[in-house]
Design a protein around this motif. Structure first.
Motif, PDB file in Angstrom:
ATOM      1  N   ALA A 218       1.499  -2.514  -7.733  1.00  0.00           N
ATOM      2  CA  ALA A 218       2.518  -3.041  -6.854  1.00  0.00           C
ATOM      3  C   ALA A 218       3.256  -2.121  -6.199  1.00  0.00           C
ATOM      4  O   ALA A 218       3.670  -2.339  -4.888  1.00  0.00           O
ATOM      5  N   TYR A 219       3.931  -1.371  -7.041  1.00  0.00           N
ATOM      6  CA  TYR A 219       4.790  -0.071  -6.371  1.00  0.00           C
ATOM      7  C   TYR A 219       4.203   0.413  -5.061  1.00  0.00           C
ATOM      8  O   TYR A 219       4.836   1.076  -4.304  1.00  0.00           O
ATOM      9  N   ARG A 220       2.683   0.617  -5.279  1.00  0.00           N
ATOM     10  CA  ARG A 220       2.054   1.715  -4.363  1.00  0.00           C
ATOM     11  C   ARG A 220       2.345   1.167  -2.707  1.00  0.00           C
ATOM     12  O   ARG A 220       1.969   1.709  -1.767  1.00  0.00           O
ATOM     13  N   LYS A 221       2.678  -0.271  -2.873  1.00  0.00           N
ATOM     14  CA  LYS A 221       2.971  -1.083  -1.564  1.00  0.00           C
ATOM     15  C   LYS A 221       4.264  -0.071  -0.732  1.00  0.00           C
ATOM     16  O   LYS A 221       4.485  -0.365   0.597  1.00  0.00           O
ATOM     17  N   ALA A 222       5.145   0.521  -1.794  1.00  0.00           N
ATOM     18  CA  ALA A 222       6.524   0.762  -1.177  1.00  0.00           C
ATOM     19  C   ALA A 222       6.707   2.177  -1.180  1.00  0.00           C
ATOM     20  O   ALA A 222       6.332   3.048  -2.082  1.00  0.00           O
ATOM     21  N   ASP A 223       7.520   2.798  -0.190  1.00  0.00           N
ATOM     22  CA  ASP A 223       7.923   4.100  -0.291  1.00  0.00           C
ATOM     23  C   ASP A 223       9.197   4.293  -1.330  1.00  0.00           C
ATOM     24  O   ASP A 223       9.214   5.317  -1.992  1.00  0.00           O
ATOM     25  N   VAL A 224       9.918   3.327  -1.378  1.00  0.00           N
ATOM     26  CA  VAL A 224      11.070   3.434  -2.260  1.00  0.00           C
ATOM     27  C   VAL A 224      11.101   2.060  -3.099  1.00  0.00           C
ATOM     28  O   VAL A 224      10.612   1.107  -2.698  1.00  0.00           O
ATOM     29  N   VAL A 225      11.211   2.186  -4.588  1.00  0.00           N
ATOM     30  CA  VAL A 225      11.634   1.289  -5.498  1.00  0.00           C
ATOM     31  C   VAL A 225      12.972   1.307  -5.878  1.00  0.00           C
ATOM     32  O   VAL A 225      13.274   2.172  -6.357  1.00  0.00           O
ATOM     33  N   VAL A 226      13.518   0.004  -5.889  1.00  0.00           N
ATOM     34  CA  VAL A 226      14.755  -0.081  -6.404  1.00  0.00           C
ATOM     35  C   VAL A 226      14.701  -1.132  -7.785  1.00  0.00           C
ATOM     36  O   VAL A 226      14.134  -2.158  -7.521  1.00  0.00           O
ATOM     37  N   VAL A 227      14.674  -0.493  -9.026  1.00  0.00           N
ATOM     38  CA  VAL A 227      14.564  -1.389 -10.317  1.00  0.00           C
ATOM     39  C   VAL A 227      16.075  -2.043 -10.584  1.00  0.00           C
ATOM     40  O   VAL A 227      16.693  -1.174 -11.147  1.00  0.00           O
ATOM     41  N   VAL A 228      15.859  -3.312 -10.456  1.00  0.00           N
ATOM     42  CA  VAL A 228      16.990  -4.240 -10.997  1.00  0.00           C
ATOM     43  C   VAL A 228      16.394  -4.719 -12.211  1.00  0.00           C
ATOM     44  O   VAL A 228      15.202  -5.115 -12.434  1.00  0.00           O
ATOM     45  N   PRO A 229      17.041  -4.413 -13.502  1.00  0.00           N
ATOM     46  CA  PRO A 229      16.455  -4.710 -14.668  1.00  0.00           C
ATOM     47  C   PRO A 229      15.957  -6.224 -14.708  1.00  0.00           C
ATOM     48  O   PRO A 229      17.007  -7.108 -14.553  1.00  0.00           O
ATOM     49  N   PRO A 230      14.686  -6.479 -14.947  1.00  0.00           N
ATOM     50  CA  PRO A 230      14.241  -7.711 -15.225  1.00  0.00           C
ATOM     51  C   PRO A 230      14.549  -8.724 -16.363  1.00  0.00           C
ATOM     52  O   PRO A 230      13.697  -8.882 -17.170  1.00  0.00           O
TER      53      PRO A 230
ATOM     54  N   THR B  13      17.292  12.561   1.632  1.00  0.00           N
ATOM     55  CA  THR B  13      17.974  11.294   1.191  1.00  0.00           C
ATOM     56  C   THR B  13      17.228  10.266   1.379  1.00  0.00           C
ATOM     57  O   THR B  13      15.974  10.224   1.883  1.00  0.00           O
ATOM     58  N   PHE B  14      17.497   8.962   1.060  1.00  0.00           N
ATOM     59  CA  PHE B  14      16.830   7.877   0.960  1.00  0.00           C
ATOM     60  C   PHE B  14      16.600   7.683   2.540  1.00  0.00           C
ATOM     61  O   PHE B  14      15.304   7.147   2.932  1.00  0.00           O
ATOM     62  N   SER B  15      17.438   7.636   3.238  1.00  0.00           N
ATOM     63  CA  SER B  15      17.406   7.253   4.818  1.00  0.00           C
ATOM     64  C   SER B  15      16.556   8.322   5.350  1.00  0.00           C
ATOM     65  O   SER B  15      15.494   7.821   6.266  1.00  0.00           O
ATOM     66  N   SER B  16      16.415   9.769   5.051  1.00  0.00           N
ATOM     67  CA  SER B  16      15.645  10.683   5.925  1.00  0.00           C
ATOM     68  C   SER B  16      14.213  10.387   5.211  1.00  0.00           C
ATOM     69  O   SER B  16      13.109  10.373   6.184  1.00  0.00           O
ATOM     70  N   LEU B  17      13.896  10.001   4.002  1.00  0.00           N
ATOM     71  CA  LEU B  17      12.622   9.704   3.424  1.00  0.00           C
ATOM     72  C   LEU B  17      12.050   8.564   4.412  1.00  0.00           C
ATOM     73  O   LEU B  17      10.911   8.344   4.720  1.00  0.00           O
ATOM     74  N   LEU B  18      12.680   7.513   4.346  1.00  0.00           N
ATOM     75  CA  LEU B  18      12.215   6.196   5.034  1.00  0.00           C
ATOM     76  C   LEU B  18      12.079   6.505   6.507  1.00  0.00           C
ATOM     77  O   LEU B  18      11.112   5.854   7.268  1.00  0.00           O
ATOM     78  N   LYS B  19      13.056   7.383   7.196  1.00  0.00           N
ATOM     79  CA  LYS B  19      12.896   7.519   8.461  1.00  0.00           C
ATOM     80  C   LYS B  19      11.471   8.145   8.945  1.00  0.00           C
ATOM     81  O   LYS B  19      10.962   8.184   9.961  1.00  0.00           O
ATOM     82  N   THR B  20      11.069   8.822   8.008  1.00  0.00           N
ATOM     83  CA  THR B  20       9.892   9.733   8.268  1.00  0.00           C
ATOM     84  C   THR B  20       8.455   9.127   7.751  1.00  0.00           C
ATOM     85  O   THR B  20       7.363   9.652   8.025  1.00  0.00           O
ATOM     86  N   SER B  21       8.649   7.841   7.166  1.00  0.00           N
ATOM     87  CA  SER B  21       7.622   7.282   6.820  1.00  0.00           C
ATOM     88  C   SER B  21       6.981   6.393   7.753  1.00  0.00           C
ATOM     89  O   SER B  21       7.594   5.790   8.602  1.00  0.00           O
ATOM     90  N   SER B  22       5.729   6.009   7.728  1.00  0.00           N
ATOM     91  CA  SER B  22       5.096   5.112   8.775  1.00  0.00           C
ATOM     92  C   SER B  22       5.081   3.646   8.323  1.00  0.00           C
ATOM     93  O   SER B  22       5.059   2.900   9.010  1.00  0.00           O
ATOM     94  N   ARG B  23       5.517   3.526   6.764  1.00  0.00           N
ATOM     95  CA  ARG B  23       5.432   2.299   6.129  1.00  0.00           C
ATOM     96  C   ARG B  23       6.745   1.649   6.165  1.00  0.00           C
ATOM     97  O   ARG B  23       7.072   0.674   6.483  1.00  0.00           O
ATOM     98  N   LYS B  24       7.802   2.752   5.988  1.00  0.00           N
ATOM     99  CA  LYS B  24       9.103   1.965   5.859  1.00  0.00           C
ATOM    100  C   LYS B  24       9.141   0.897   4.974  1.00  0.00           C
ATOM    101  O   LYS B  24       9.660  -0.189   5.267  1.00  0.00           O
ATOM    102  N   SER B  25       8.941   0.963   3.843  1.00  0.00           N
ATOM    103  CA  SER B  25       8.932  -0.067   2.822  1.00  0.00           C
ATOM    104  C   SER B  25       9.573   0.047   1.609  1.00  0.00           C
ATOM    105  O   SER B  25       9.478   1.121   0.959  1.00  0.00           O
ATOM    106  N   VAL B  26      10.222  -1.055   1.056  1.00  0.00           N
ATOM    107  CA  VAL B  26      11.168  -1.040  -0.094  1.00  0.00           C
ATOM    108  C   VAL B  26      10.731  -2.251  -1.015  1.00  0.00           C
ATOM    109  O   VAL B  26      10.479  -3.130  -0.478  1.00  0.00           O
ATOM    110  N   LEU B  27      10.597  -2.002  -2.068  1.00  0.00           N
ATOM    111  CA  LEU B  27      10.413  -2.964  -3.161  1.00  0.00           C
ATOM    112  C   LEU B  27      11.458  -3.288  -4.192  1.00  0.00           C
ATOM    113  O   LEU B  27      11.961  -1.978  -4.622  1.00  0.00           O
ATOM    114  N   VAL B  28      12.080  -4.276  -4.267  1.00  0.00           N
ATOM    115  CA  VAL B  28      13.218  -4.600  -5.312  1.00  0.00           C
ATOM    116  C   VAL B  28      12.679  -5.618  -6.410  1.00  0.00           C
ATOM    117  O   VAL B  28      12.148  -6.368  -6.199  1.00  0.00           O
ATOM    118  N   THR B  29      13.026  -5.112  -7.551  1.00  0.00           N
ATOM    119  CA  THR B  29      12.545  -5.805  -8.824  1.00  0.00           C
ATOM    120  C   THR B  29      13.654  -6.626  -9.260  1.00  0.00           C
ATOM    121  O   THR B  29      14.709  -6.608  -8.618  1.00  0.00           O
TER     122      THR B  29
END
Length: 311
Positions: free
Chosen positions: A80-92, A3-19
């Motif tokens: 820019a996306y490479r900063k994040a583990d997860v990207v949330v794409v909100v239509p720009p 899940t997104f939760s398990s993915l972020l929990k095991t990441s060293s960065r724990k980062s999300v990018l929202v557009t």
């Protein structure tokens, strides 16, 4: 189950990018994520096209802002996306090039090698292709289908019309005692509150029991703008009616009185046209399931924000 939760929990960065953080939908998601910074997230990146007050508020709350635009191309967006583990794409939709290869925001996730991707779209986007400002939504969904197998976790979140659109017309409602929009007065829809949609996205990212998938978010009831006006009258304590006006008149108001950008104005115009065509006549329980409680009703939204609509 990943899940997104398990993915972020095991990441060293724990980062999300929202557009799309220069408009309220993206802002609301980033704002909710920031409330969990330090526990579920270490970094929340807020990508935006315009520099405005919403972006400045996110900076004040601790977001790290990134200016992105469609014209930058896939390589710059992927960087820019490479900063994040997860990207949330909100239509720009504030971007001057909205509709011109908007899919680059989705394809960049695969190029960047992000682990998780969540795409925000609209209910019945596939049927909205004849409306030029909504056609990119379906194109982005098709891009999502191509990309989802290249990331570890992927979800698509389709939303109905946000009732928060009324806030743009608050001064008009207060002075004229009318809700003046271009939508058919009797067209049914199940409006949701943007803050509820943001919380649902946040829950999807932090709750280990929420699987990836397609979610269709609507408010708790179907109604039309005549009923919305009725609720507004009761909660605000004024005689308020609904008046359907032509689209040009509505768009002129948004440009001259609110100062909105042309792309966003046209997007709202097409969304209200889609409503009039019956394309938003849908109700689901997905939002309640993601929130774990009943979503906010139109009545409660107007009660909570009544002062914004008073003279």
């Amino acid at each position: 189950m990943v899940t997104f939760s398990s993915l972020l929990k095991t990441s060293s960065r724990k980062s999300v990018l929202v557009t799309g953080c220069d408009l309220y939908a993206g802002y609301a998601i980033a704002k909710d994520l920031l409330q969990h910074r330090g526990k579920h997230f270490e970094h929340v990146y807020a990508a935006h096209f315009m520099d405005n007050d919403l972006v400045r508020r996110l900076v004040d709350k601790g977001a790290e802002c990134v200016k992105l635009q469609i014209a930058d191309g896939i390589d710059s967006i992927a960087e820019a996306y490479r900063k994040a583990d997860v990207v949330v794409v909100v239509p720009p939709v504030s971007d001057d090039h909205w509709g011109q290869d908007s899919c680059v925001y989705v394809h960049a996730a695969a190029k960047a090698g992000v682990k998780g991707l969540a795409l925000c779209s609209k209910i019945n986007a596939v049927k909205m292709c004849k409306l030029p400002m909504l056609k990119p939504l379906h194109e982005m969904e098709k891009a999502f289908e191509e990309v989802k197998g290249k990331v570890e976790v992927a979800s698509l979140m389709r939303c109905s019309l946000h009732i928060d659109v009324l806030w743009l017309f608050r001064a008009q409602i207060a002075s004229k005692r009318e809700i003046c929009l271009s939508a058919d007065a009797g067209a049914k829809f199940a409006p949701l509150v943007a803050a509820d949609a943001a919380r649902a996205m946040c829950h999807m990212l932090i709750d280990p029991n929420i699987p990836e998938g397609v979610y269709e978010l609507t408010g708790p009831e179907k109604l039309d703008f005549k009923a919305v006006a009725h609720h507004a009258a009761k909660q605000i304590g004024e005689d308020i009616s609904y008046k359907q006006i032509n689209r040009k008149e509505m768009e002129q108001f948004l440009k001259e009185k609110i100062g909105m950008c042309d792309c966003h104005i046209a997007f709202i115009g097409d969304m209200l046209e889609a409503l009039s065509m019956g394309l938003l006549d849908k109700h689901t329980e997905d939002l309640e399931e993601l929130l774990g409680k009943k979503p906010m009703s139109v009545k409660k939204y107007l009660e909570k924000n009544a002062n914004d609509f008073k003279p």
